[in-house]
Design a protein around this motif. Structure first.
Motif, PDB file in Angstrom:
ATOM      1  N   SER A   1      49.745  57.009   8.774  1.00  0.00           N
ATOM      2  CA  SER A   1      50.563  58.181   8.475  1.00  0.00           C
ATOM      3  C   SER A   1      49.714  59.437   8.611  1.00  0.00           C
ATOM      4  O   SER A   1      48.722  59.593   7.897  1.00  0.00           O
ATOM      5  CB  SER A   1      51.133  58.090   7.057  1.00  0.00           C
ATOM      6  OG  SER A   1      51.676  59.343   6.660  1.00  0.00           O
ATOM      7  N   LEU A   2      50.100  60.312   9.528  1.00  0.00           N
ATOM      8  CA  LEU A   2      49.362  61.559   9.725  1.00  0.00           C
ATOM      9  C   LEU A   2      49.447  62.444   8.483  1.00  0.00           C
ATOM     10  O   LEU A   2      48.477  63.114   8.121  1.00  0.00           O
ATOM     11  CB  LEU A   2      49.920  62.311  10.943  1.00  0.00           C
ATOM     12  CG  LEU A   2      49.185  63.611  11.317  1.00  0.00           C
ATOM     13  CD1 LEU A   2      47.716  63.344  11.608  1.00  0.00           C
ATOM     14  CD2 LEU A   2      49.870  64.280  12.513  1.00  0.00           C
TER      15      LEU A   2
ATOM     16  N   VAL B   1      53.193  68.614   0.259  1.00  0.00           N
ATOM     17  CA  VAL B   1      53.753  67.864   1.403  1.00  0.00           C
ATOM     18  C   VAL B   1      54.637  66.706   0.953  1.00  0.00           C
ATOM     19  O   VAL B   1      55.120  65.925   1.773  1.00  0.00           O
ATOM     20  CB  VAL B   1      52.624  67.336   2.326  1.00  0.00           C
ATOM     21  CG1 VAL B   1      51.847  68.502   2.931  1.00  0.00           C
ATOM     22  CG2 VAL B   1      51.689  66.378   1.588  1.00  0.00           C
ATOM     23  N   GLY B   2      54.851  66.584  -0.352  1.00  0.00           N
ATOM     24  CA  GLY B   2      55.840  65.638  -0.871  1.00  0.00           C
ATOM     25  C   GLY B   2      55.422  64.194  -0.980  1.00  0.00           C
ATOM     26  O   GLY B   2      56.262  63.299  -0.798  1.00  0.00           O
ATOM     27  N   VAL B   3      54.153  63.929  -1.275  1.00  0.00           N
ATOM     28  CA  VAL B   3      53.746  62.526  -1.419  1.00  0.00           C
ATOM     29  C   VAL B   3      53.335  62.180  -2.859  1.00  0.00           C
ATOM     30  O   VAL B   3      52.695  61.171  -3.105  1.00  0.00           O
ATOM     31  CB  VAL B   3      52.591  62.166  -0.445  1.00  0.00           C
ATOM     32  CG1 VAL B   3      53.039  62.291   0.987  1.00  0.00           C
ATOM     33  CG2 VAL B   3      51.358  63.018  -0.715  1.00  0.00           C
ATOM     34  N   VAL B   4      53.733  63.033  -3.817  1.00  0.00           N
ATOM     35  CA  VAL B   4      53.435  62.768  -5.226  1.00  0.00           C
ATOM     36  C   VAL B   4      54.712  62.333  -5.943  1.00  0.00           C
ATOM     37  O   VAL B   4      55.768  62.963  -5.788  1.00  0.00           O
ATOM     38  CB  VAL B   4      52.864  64.021  -5.926  1.00  0.00           C
ATOM     39  CG1 VAL B   4      52.624  63.734  -7.409  1.00  0.00           C
ATOM     40  CG2 VAL B   4      51.576  64.466  -5.260  1.00  0.00           C
TER      41      VAL B   4
ATOM     42  N   ASN C   1      50.031  54.811   4.696  1.00  0.00           N
ATOM     43  CA  ASN C   1      51.035  55.070   3.668  1.00  0.00           C
ATOM     44  C   ASN C   1      51.165  53.840   2.769  1.00  0.00           C
ATOM     45  O   ASN C   1      50.496  52.826   3.009  1.00  0.00           O
ATOM     46  CB  ASN C   1      52.378  55.449   4.308  1.00  0.00           C
ATOM     47  CG  ASN C   1      52.948  54.325   5.168  1.00  0.00           C
ATOM     48  OD1 ASN C   1      52.579  53.160   5.025  1.00  0.00           O
ATOM     49  ND2 ASN C   1      53.852  54.666   6.072  1.00  0.00           N
ATOM     50  N   PRO C   2      52.003  53.883   1.730  1.00  0.00           N
ATOM     51  CA  PRO C   2      52.116  52.725   0.816  1.00  0.00           C
ATOM     52  C   PRO C   2      52.520  51.424   1.494  1.00  0.00           C
ATOM     53  O   PRO C   2      52.265  50.334   0.967  1.00  0.00           O
ATOM     54  CB  PRO C   2      53.196  53.180  -0.173  1.00  0.00           C
ATOM     55  CG  PRO C   2      53.059  54.670  -0.203  1.00  0.00           C
ATOM     56  CD  PRO C   2      52.739  55.053   1.207  1.00  0.00           C
TER      57      PRO C   2
ATOM     58  N   THR D   1      47.253  57.750  -3.181  1.00  0.00           N
ATOM     59  CA  THR D   1      46.147  56.964  -2.621  1.00  0.00           C
ATOM     60  C   THR D   1      45.297  57.748  -1.627  1.00  0.00           C
ATOM     61  O   THR D   1      44.063  57.645  -1.662  1.00  0.00           O
ATOM     62  CB  THR D   1      46.699  55.686  -1.960  1.00  0.00           C
ATOM     63  OG1 THR D   1      47.377  54.908  -2.943  1.00  0.00           O
ATOM     64  CG2 THR D   1      45.585  54.857  -1.354  1.00  0.00           C
ATOM     65  N   PRO D   2      45.884  58.540  -0.709  1.00  0.00           N
ATOM     66  CA  PRO D   2      45.032  59.283   0.239  1.00  0.00           C
ATOM     67  C   PRO D   2      44.120  60.310  -0.422  1.00  0.00           C
ATOM     68  O   PRO D   2      43.068  60.639   0.124  1.00  0.00           O
ATOM     69  CB  PRO D   2      46.044  59.949   1.178  1.00  0.00           C
ATOM     70  CG  PRO D   2      47.328  59.943   0.463  1.00  0.00           C
ATOM     71  CD  PRO D   2      47.311  58.714  -0.378  1.00  0.00           C
TER      72      PRO D   2
END
Length: 435
Positions: A154-155, A198-201, A148-149, A336-337
């Motif tokens: 982080s799965l 999944v809320g990572v943007v 993660n950042p 990033t992922p």
């Protein structure tokens, strides 16, 4: 060779022109923005410099060579090292010097011909160095995919990378036509959609961005002090050894696809000068070094549209995109992922292409000479060896590996003669690869 739909100097209709140019833009887009993303440069400047560089290339090659120039992956590690040594300005100085090397090589080729390059850079040297480029970046790709950042595992983030990777692989293997040529772009889009779910943007910067916005240019003497050092030169310049070989390979493939001998007319010296000029233009405004793109050669092979006007249109659109703030911010919002997932495949492909070069060239590893040259290159390059003579004079990793490989190949006895028909053979092999 099939009859072209549009030949080199044919002008398409306006709607045809726009559609075909966008197709080339999409083909190079994913890989071109990935490089600045990885090294901490502006994606907007990467787009602008790729557009300006392509235009310069077309002019220098007398509007005869339909090629698009995007960001070079070979310079990722050297740019990161140069930035650590002296900031972004140092990386730009190194890139400019690498482009200057192209110009010097072009002048020599114009004077004495081009076969000396292949004697200096045989497959036993170039192949392992390309493997080093790919595997040297492996840990970067995996860390981007898993963490993660905050740099912790982080799965959720890893799942984003795996979905992106899966989409890229499926597109590359199972899809046909134009979609098979843009697996990186398709993978990024699919991964972005999943990351959104999944809320990572983070869309905050996109909302704030203006439609038309001046990019963050990096201008010498204005944004940084110009100081040429041995350290920067030795970090960046030796990489030109590899990219020159890559350039020759692309020109061979392109010659076969289009049905013209570009090594003779307009001449390899002109295309190398065009590539070097594009790299120097990019360095002067803060972009990564440039190289001709195999993805766009693939588009030419499938569509049989060879018009330089179509490539010019793609270059103009890319340049315009760099000034659209919303587009730049949207690129910056890619998690990033997502880039990590794409990078796992891309960096692996780079390493595998080095292995393929060795296989296609029928390198005999039962020969101790070949075993020694390749082994030294791989361990020095992947291990990150550094030759430090003083605080100002250092040679790092891939650059040191390339130099060691060239010297070993020249010094060790039993160096094979260059096959005089090697260009024809390579041409045929590469054509099969594109087809």
């Amino acid at each position: 060779m099939s009859k072209p739909v549009l030949d080199i100097k044919d002008k398409p209709s306006p709607m045809q022109w726009l559609t075909l140019s966008l197709q080339h833009l999409f083909a190079m887009f994913g890989a071109t923005i990935l490089v600045p993303y990885l090294v901490g440069l502006s994606p907007a400047i990467a787009l602008i410099s790729s557009g300006l560089g392509t235009i310069a290339f077309l002019i220098i090659t007398k509007w005869q060579v339909p090629a698009y120039l995007g960001s070079s992956f070979a310079f990722i590690t050297p740019i990161i090292a140069a930035k650590m040594a002296g900031g972004p300005g140092a990386a730009m100085i190194g890139s400019f010097l690498a482009g200057l090397v192209y110009g010097i090589v072009a002048l020599i080729i114009k004077r004495v011909g081009y076969r000396w390059i292949m004697r200096l850079l045989p497959p036993i040297v170039v192949g392992p160095v390309i493997v080093v480029i790919g595997l040297g970046l492996a840990s970067t790709a995996v860390n981007m995919a898993m963490n993660n950042p905050d740099g912790k595992y982080s799965l959720t983030h890893f799942s984003v990378a795996l979905v992106t990777l899966a989409a890229t692989i499926v597109c590359s293997i199972y899809l046909r036509g134009m979609l098979s040529l843009i697996p990186v772009l398709v993978g990024i889009v699919v991964g972005y959609i999943y990351a959104l779910a999944v809320g990572v943007v983070d869309f905050s910067q996109v909302a704030k961005a203006k439609w038309f916005e001046m990019p963050d240019f990096l201008i010498p003497f204005v944004d940084y002090k110009v100081s040429v050092t041995w350290e920067i030169a030795l970090l960046m310049v030796p990489v030109a050894i590899v990219t020159l070989s890559e350039h020759i390979g692309h020109q061979l493939v392109l010659s076969k696809v289009v049905g013209r001998d570009y090594l003779k007319e307009p001449g390899l010296h002109r295309s190398i000068l065009g590539d070097g000029t594009a790299t120097m233009i990019s360095a002067l405004i803060g972009g990564p070094p440039k190289t001709t793109y195999g993805e766009n050669i693939g588009v030419l092979a499938i569509t049989r549209v060879y018009s330089v006007y179509v490539l010019l249109g793609a270059a103009i659109i890319a340049t315009i995109f760099g000034f659209i703030g919303k587009v730049t911010a949207l690129i910056g919002s890619i998690p990033t992922p997502v880039m990590g997932g794409v990078s796992i495949l891309l960096f692996g492909i780079i390493a595998s292409s080095g292995l393929r070069m060795l296989v296609d060239s029928k390198i005999d590893f039962g020969d101790k000479r070949n075993l020694v040259v390749s082994s030294v290159i791989l361990v020095i390059g992947i291990g990150g060896a550094v030759l430090k003579i003083s605080e100002q004079f250092e040679v790092h990793g891939m650059a040191l590996a390339a130099i060691a490989g060239i010297l070993l190949n020249l010094i060790l006895p039993g160096r094979p003669e260059v096959n005089e028909n090697m260009f024809e053979g390579e041409n045929k092999d590469n054509d099969n690869q594109v087809a």
